[in-house]
Design an enzyme around this catalytic site. Structure first.
Site, PDB file in Angstrom:
ATOM      1  N   LEU A  63       0.812  -1.222   0.000  1.00 37.69           N
ATOM      2  CA  LEU A  63       0.000   0.000   0.000  1.00 37.69           C
ATOM      3  C   LEU A  63       0.845   1.272   0.000  1.00 37.69           C
ATOM      4  O   LEU A  63       0.337   2.365   0.233  1.00 37.69           O
ATOM      5  CB  LEU A  63      -0.938   0.019   1.215  1.00 37.69           C
ATOM      6  CG  LEU A  63      -1.999  -1.077   1.240  1.00 37.69           C
ATOM      7  CD1 LEU A  63      -2.957  -0.861   2.397  1.00 37.69           C
ATOM      8  CD2 LEU A  63      -2.782  -1.141  -0.076  1.00 37.69           C
ATOM      9  N   GLN A  65       3.959   3.746  -1.973  1.00 37.03           N
ATOM     10  CA  GLN A  65       3.983   4.511  -3.236  1.00 37.03           C
ATOM     11  C   GLN A  65       3.957   3.600  -4.465  1.00 37.03           C
ATOM     12  O   GLN A  65       3.369   3.929  -5.485  1.00 37.03           O
ATOM     13  CB  GLN A  65       5.234   5.401  -3.278  1.00 37.03           C
ATOM     14  CG  GLN A  65       5.259   6.341  -4.472  1.00 37.03           C
ATOM     15  CD  GLN A  65       6.604   7.036  -4.665  1.00 37.03           C
ATOM     16  OE1 GLN A  65       7.562   6.791  -3.924  1.00 37.03           O
ATOM     17  NE2 GLN A  65       6.686   7.898  -5.662  1.00 37.03           N
ATOM     18  N   ASP A  87      -0.367  -5.766   3.194  1.00 38.05           N
ATOM     19  CA  ASP A  87       0.236  -4.679   3.988  1.00 38.05           C
ATOM     20  C   ASP A  87      -0.275  -4.819   5.403  1.00 38.05           C
ATOM     21  O   ASP A  87      -1.117  -5.688   5.689  1.00 38.05           O
ATOM     22  CB  ASP A  87      -0.140  -3.301   3.394  1.00 38.05           C
ATOM     23  CG  ASP A  87       0.915  -2.234   3.692  1.00 38.05           C
ATOM     24  OD1 ASP A  87       1.138  -1.941   4.883  1.00 38.05           O
ATOM     25  OD2 ASP A  87       1.531  -1.705   2.745  1.00 38.05           O
ATOM     26  N   ILE A  88       0.226  -3.929   6.295  1.00 35.79           N
ATOM     27  CA  ILE A  88      -0.310  -3.911   7.662  1.00 35.79           C
ATOM     28  C   ILE A  88      -1.302  -2.763   7.828  1.00 35.79           C
ATOM     29  O   ILE A  88      -1.843  -2.567   8.898  1.00 35.79           O
ATOM     30  CB  ILE A  88       0.822  -3.773   8.713  1.00 35.79           C
ATOM     31  CG1 ILE A  88       1.733  -2.588   8.372  1.00 35.79           C
ATOM     32  CG2 ILE A  88       1.622  -5.048   8.801  1.00 35.79           C
ATOM     33  CD1 ILE A  88       2.764  -2.268   9.449  1.00 35.79           C
ATOM     34  N   ARG A  89      -1.485  -1.989   6.754  1.00 32.47           N
ATOM     35  CA  ARG A  89      -2.434  -0.873   6.816  1.00 32.47           C
ATOM     36  C   ARG A  89      -3.755  -1.273   6.169  1.00 32.47           C
ATOM     37  O   ARG A  89      -3.812  -2.246   5.418  1.00 32.47           O
ATOM     38  CB  ARG A  89      -1.850   0.335   6.073  1.00 32.47           C
ATOM     39  CG  ARG A  89      -0.620   0.878   6.759  1.00 32.47           C
ATOM     40  CD  ARG A  89      -0.252   2.223   6.211  1.00 32.47           C
ATOM     41  NE  ARG A  89       0.467   2.161   4.949  1.00 32.47           N
ATOM     42  CZ  ARG A  89       0.377   3.087   3.995  1.00 32.47           C
ATOM     43  NH1 ARG A  89      -0.429   4.110   4.135  1.00 32.47           N
ATOM     44  NH2 ARG A  89       1.092   2.976   2.889  1.00 32.47           N
ATOM     45  N   TYR A 194      18.634   2.830   6.498  1.00 34.41           N
ATOM     46  CA  TYR A 194      17.982   2.398   5.258  1.00 34.41           C
ATOM     47  C   TYR A 194      19.025   1.835   4.285  1.00 34.41           C
ATOM     48  O   TYR A 194      18.884   0.720   3.763  1.00 34.41           O
ATOM     49  CB  TYR A 194      17.263   3.598   4.649  1.00 34.41           C
ATOM     50  CG  TYR A 194      16.560   3.357   3.329  1.00 34.41           C
ATOM     51  CD1 TYR A 194      15.556   2.405   3.219  1.00 34.41           C
ATOM     52  CD2 TYR A 194      16.879   4.114   2.201  1.00 34.41           C
ATOM     53  CE1 TYR A 194      14.887   2.209   2.011  1.00 34.41           C
ATOM     54  CE2 TYR A 194      16.214   3.934   0.996  1.00 34.41           C
ATOM     55  CZ  TYR A 194      15.223   2.973   0.908  1.00 34.41           C
ATOM     56  OH  TYR A 194      14.571   2.787  -0.285  1.00 34.41           O
ATOM     57  N   ILE A 224      11.747   7.592  -7.112  1.00 33.48           N
ATOM     58  CA  ILE A 224      10.620   7.299  -8.015  1.00 33.48           C
ATOM     59  C   ILE A 224       9.558   8.391  -7.903  1.00 33.48           C
ATOM     60  O   ILE A 224       9.144   8.758  -6.800  1.00 33.48           O
ATOM     61  CB  ILE A 224      10.000   5.915  -7.695  1.00 33.48           C
ATOM     62  CG1 ILE A 224      11.074   4.821  -7.746  1.00 33.48           C
ATOM     63  CG2 ILE A 224       8.867   5.608  -8.676  1.00 33.48           C
ATOM     64  CD1 ILE A 224      11.815   4.678  -9.065  1.00 33.48           C
TER      65      ILE A 224
HETATM   66  N1  NAD Z   1       9.732   5.066  -3.699  1.00 31.80           N
HETATM   67  C1  NAD Z   1      10.997   5.226  -4.035  1.00 31.80           C
HETATM   68  O1  NAD Z   1      11.414   6.296  -4.516  1.00 31.80           O
HETATM   69  C2  NAD Z   1      11.954   4.079  -3.864  1.00 31.80           C
HETATM   70  C3  NAD Z   1      13.267   4.228  -4.333  1.00 31.80           C
HETATM   71  C4  NAD Z   1      14.163   3.170  -4.141  1.00 31.80           C
HETATM   72  C5  NAD Z   1      13.727   1.983  -3.556  1.00 31.80           C
HETATM   73  N2  NAD Z   1      12.436   1.878  -3.129  1.00 31.80           N
HETATM   74  C6  NAD Z   1      12.038   0.635  -2.480  1.00 31.80           C
HETATM   75  O2  NAD Z   1      10.821   0.154  -3.028  1.00 31.80           O
HETATM   76  C7  NAD Z   1      10.021  -0.441  -1.995  1.00 31.80           C
HETATM   77  C8  NAD Z   1       8.638   0.185  -2.008  1.00 31.80           C
HETATM   78  O3  NAD Z   1       8.814   1.570  -1.803  1.00 31.80           O
HETATM   79  P1  NAD Z   1       7.574   2.529  -1.493  1.00 31.80           P
HETATM   80  O4  NAD Z   1       8.005   3.883  -1.926  1.00 31.80           O
HETATM   81  O5  NAD Z   1       6.323   1.948  -2.015  1.00 31.80           O
HETATM   82  O6  NAD Z   1       7.589   2.504   0.110  1.00 31.80           O
HETATM   83  P2  NAD Z   1       6.472   3.113   1.097  1.00 31.80           P
HETATM   84  O7  NAD Z   1       7.175   3.597   2.315  1.00 31.80           O
HETATM   85  O8  NAD Z   1       5.581   4.039   0.374  1.00 31.80           O
HETATM   86  O9  NAD Z   1       5.642   1.787   1.470  1.00 31.80           O
HETATM   87  C9  NAD Z   1       6.176   0.773   2.277  1.00 31.80           C
HETATM   88  C10 NAD Z   1       5.031  -0.046   2.829  1.00 31.80           C
HETATM   89  O10 NAD Z   1       5.570  -1.008   3.751  1.00 31.80           O
HETATM   90  C11 NAD Z   1       4.587  -1.216   4.728  1.00 31.80           C
HETATM   91  N3  NAD Z   1       5.144  -1.817   5.948  1.00 31.80           N
HETATM   92  C12 NAD Z   1       5.828  -1.229   6.951  1.00 31.80           C
HETATM   93  N4  NAD Z   1       6.090  -2.132   7.916  1.00 31.80           N
HETATM   94  C13 NAD Z   1       5.576  -3.317   7.508  1.00 31.80           C
HETATM   95  C14 NAD Z   1       5.521  -4.619   8.067  1.00 31.80           C
HETATM   96  N5  NAD Z   1       6.035  -4.881   9.275  1.00 31.80           N
HETATM   97  N6  NAD Z   1       4.913  -5.604   7.357  1.00 31.80           N
HETATM   98  C15 NAD Z   1       4.366  -5.354   6.145  1.00 31.80           C
HETATM   99  N7  NAD Z   1       4.385  -4.138   5.572  1.00 31.80           N
HETATM  100  C16 NAD Z   1       4.973  -3.125   6.257  1.00 31.80           C
HETATM  101  C17 NAD Z   1       4.007   0.174   5.007  1.00 31.80           C
HETATM  102  O11 NAD Z   1       2.725   0.089   5.621  1.00 31.80           O
HETATM  103  C18 NAD Z   1       3.992   0.782   3.619  1.00 31.80           C
HETATM  104  O12 NAD Z   1       2.728   0.669   3.002  1.00 31.80           O
HETATM  105  C19 NAD Z   1      10.786  -0.247  -0.685  1.00 31.80           C
HETATM  106  O13 NAD Z   1      11.472  -1.438  -0.366  1.00 31.80           O
HETATM  107  C20 NAD Z   1      11.772   0.846  -0.994  1.00 31.80           C
HETATM  108  O14 NAD Z   1      12.939   0.724  -0.245  1.00 31.80           O
HETATM  109  C21 NAD Z   1      11.541   2.899  -3.269  1.00 31.80           C
END
Ligand code: NAD
Length: 371
Positions: A63, A65, A87-89, A194, A224
């Site tokens: 849930l 980005q 997700d947990i949300r 991170y 992203i």
């Molecule tokens: N968005 C970016 O710009 C970007 C860039 C590089 C890498 N990434 C990687 O891509 C992945 C997704 O990124 P994103 O932007 O969607 O992240 P985000 O922070 O928007 O979403 C992460 C999700 O993880 C969930 N979460 C947190 N703790 C949890 C748990 N214990 N169990 C299950 N779910 C849990 C949160 O509820 C959240 O919905 C991540 O691993 C991130 O490191 C993202």
């Protein structure tokens, strides 16, 4: 297996070159053990994905980005019911009614294993994480989710013969890495929890690949940029927020200095890259962790492009020391030539196309809201 033979097998593994990326020669079945000492069982393998049928996909942390957009793309390709978001949300109505959704906390090993078994999952996309700025604000939670959670995912993926995707990031590099551009293989000494957790994910994922035969695949995403989903607390979030504020108020206050250059990508390119590397044949992946890139810009350059669409747009700068320090330690550009050569990666969106697509989305949203 007799002890002497086991020893021979281990020494074969250990003698292999560190950066030669050979195909694994010791599958987990042969060793008869998995990371949590779960005896390898032929029934796990018979339930695994064959190339003639659609994969059954679980997305963790879906849930955030990126997850919802990826589910949409994968459902178009593999069918709605073959892709489960988790997700947990609590999901919005729109997400809940657009395809299967399930509660899954990646820190709960048994719950995650049950989901994988009951749904006969064959691909796992592991998106759960705490991103850079949020992670610095809560290091122990970031360590738990990003490292302990990943261990659960790795063990379950190995035990059930899954194809596993884990995204990494520009944040996996640090101040001592080459920054313009950062190649696939170089010094990685990040200074955020991170980044440290993502380097750990890259290394342990590759280790499981060579040691247990896990089909681990990893892309280092740049920042992203997405139109219809909110970022989750990363350092590159300004490049998403700028469009919301530009349309709403014609102004934007940026928390990074005007000349902070970072690699970025439009979400459609990122999600397509993820699908492409997951579909690539194992033979086309001599490496298991690849940089992917599209464009690289500064807040000032982005603002100049925004002004072309909104001439009265104004940007001011109020630098956030924590995020600026993080950005200053990250690559300014990514060398993704290996991804382009090995599995044919190419991006479609450069800066002008990105700004046009973001503007057309936000303008039509804003018109709809005022209609
Ligand atoms: N968005 C970016 O710009 C970007 C860039 C590089 C890498 N990434 C990687 O891509 C992945 C997704 O990124 P994103 O932007 O969607 O992240 P985000 O922070 O928007 O979403 C992460 C999700 O993880 C969930 N979460 C947190 N703790 C949890 C748990 N214990 N169990 C299950 N779910 C849990 C949160 O509820 C959240 O919905 C991540 O691993 C991130 O490191 C993202």
């Amino acid at each position: 297996m007799p002890f002497w033979l086991l020893n021979q097998v281990f020494s074969q593994v250990l003698q292999r070159p560190a950066c030669g990326y050979p195909t694994p020669i010791v599958p987990v079945q042969f060793l008869g053990i998995s990371a949590r000492q779960v005896t390898s069982d032929a029934s796990f393998r018979s339930a695994s994905f064959s190339d003639t049928e659609h994969p059954r996909v679980l997305i963790t942390g879906g849930l955030g980005q990126l997850g919802v957009g990826l589910a949409k793309l994968l459902r178009k390709r593999f069918g709605k019911d073959n892709v489960i978001l988790s997700d947990i949300r609590k999901p919005s109505d729109h997400v809940f009614y657009s395809g299967p959704f399930i509660y899954s906390d990646i820190l709960d090993y048994k719950n995650l294993r049950e989901i994988v078994v009951n749904n006969r999952i064959t691909w796992l996309i592991h998106y759960s994480a705490l991103l850079s700025a949020v992670g610095e604000a809560n290091v122990s939670l970031a360590r738990a989710v990003n490292i302990t959670g990943l261990h659960n995912v790795l063990d379950i993926a190995t035990e059930h013969n899954l194809r596993l995707f884990v995204p990494s990031t520009i944040g996996a590099f640090g101040p001592s890495s080459p920054r313009n551009p950062a190649p696939d293989l170089c010094i990685q000494r990040p200074r955020t929890i991170y980044g440290v957790s993502k380097v750990h994910a890259e290394l342990i994922g590759e280790y499981y690949h060579y040691r247990y035969g896990l089909d681990f695949r990893c892309l280092r995403y740049p920042g992203i940029i997405s139109a219809d989903t909110q970022p989750g607390g990363g350092t590159t979030d300004y490049a998403v927020q700028i469009f919301h504020d530009a349309i709403k108020s014609g102004k934007f206050q940026c928390y990074l200095k005007p000349d902070t250059r970072l690699p970025m990508m439009y979400i459609d390119d990122c999600l397509r890259a993820t699908l492409e590397i997951m579909e690539a044949s194992s033979d086309s992946l001599p490496m298991r962790t690849y940089n992917i890139n599209a464009m690289s810009f500064t807040p000032e350059e982005l603002a100049q492009e925004v002004v072309k669409h909104l001439p009265e747009f104004q940007v001011t700068y109020n630098v956030d020391a924590v995020r600026q320090a993080i950005a200053d330690s990250w690559p300014m550009n990514f060398d993704d030539s290996n991804a382009r050569k090995d599995w044919g990666w190419k991006h479609y969106y450069d800066l002008p196309e990105l700004v046009t697509v973001m503007f057309s989305f936000h303008t039509s949203e804003s018109r709809a809201a005022h209609a």
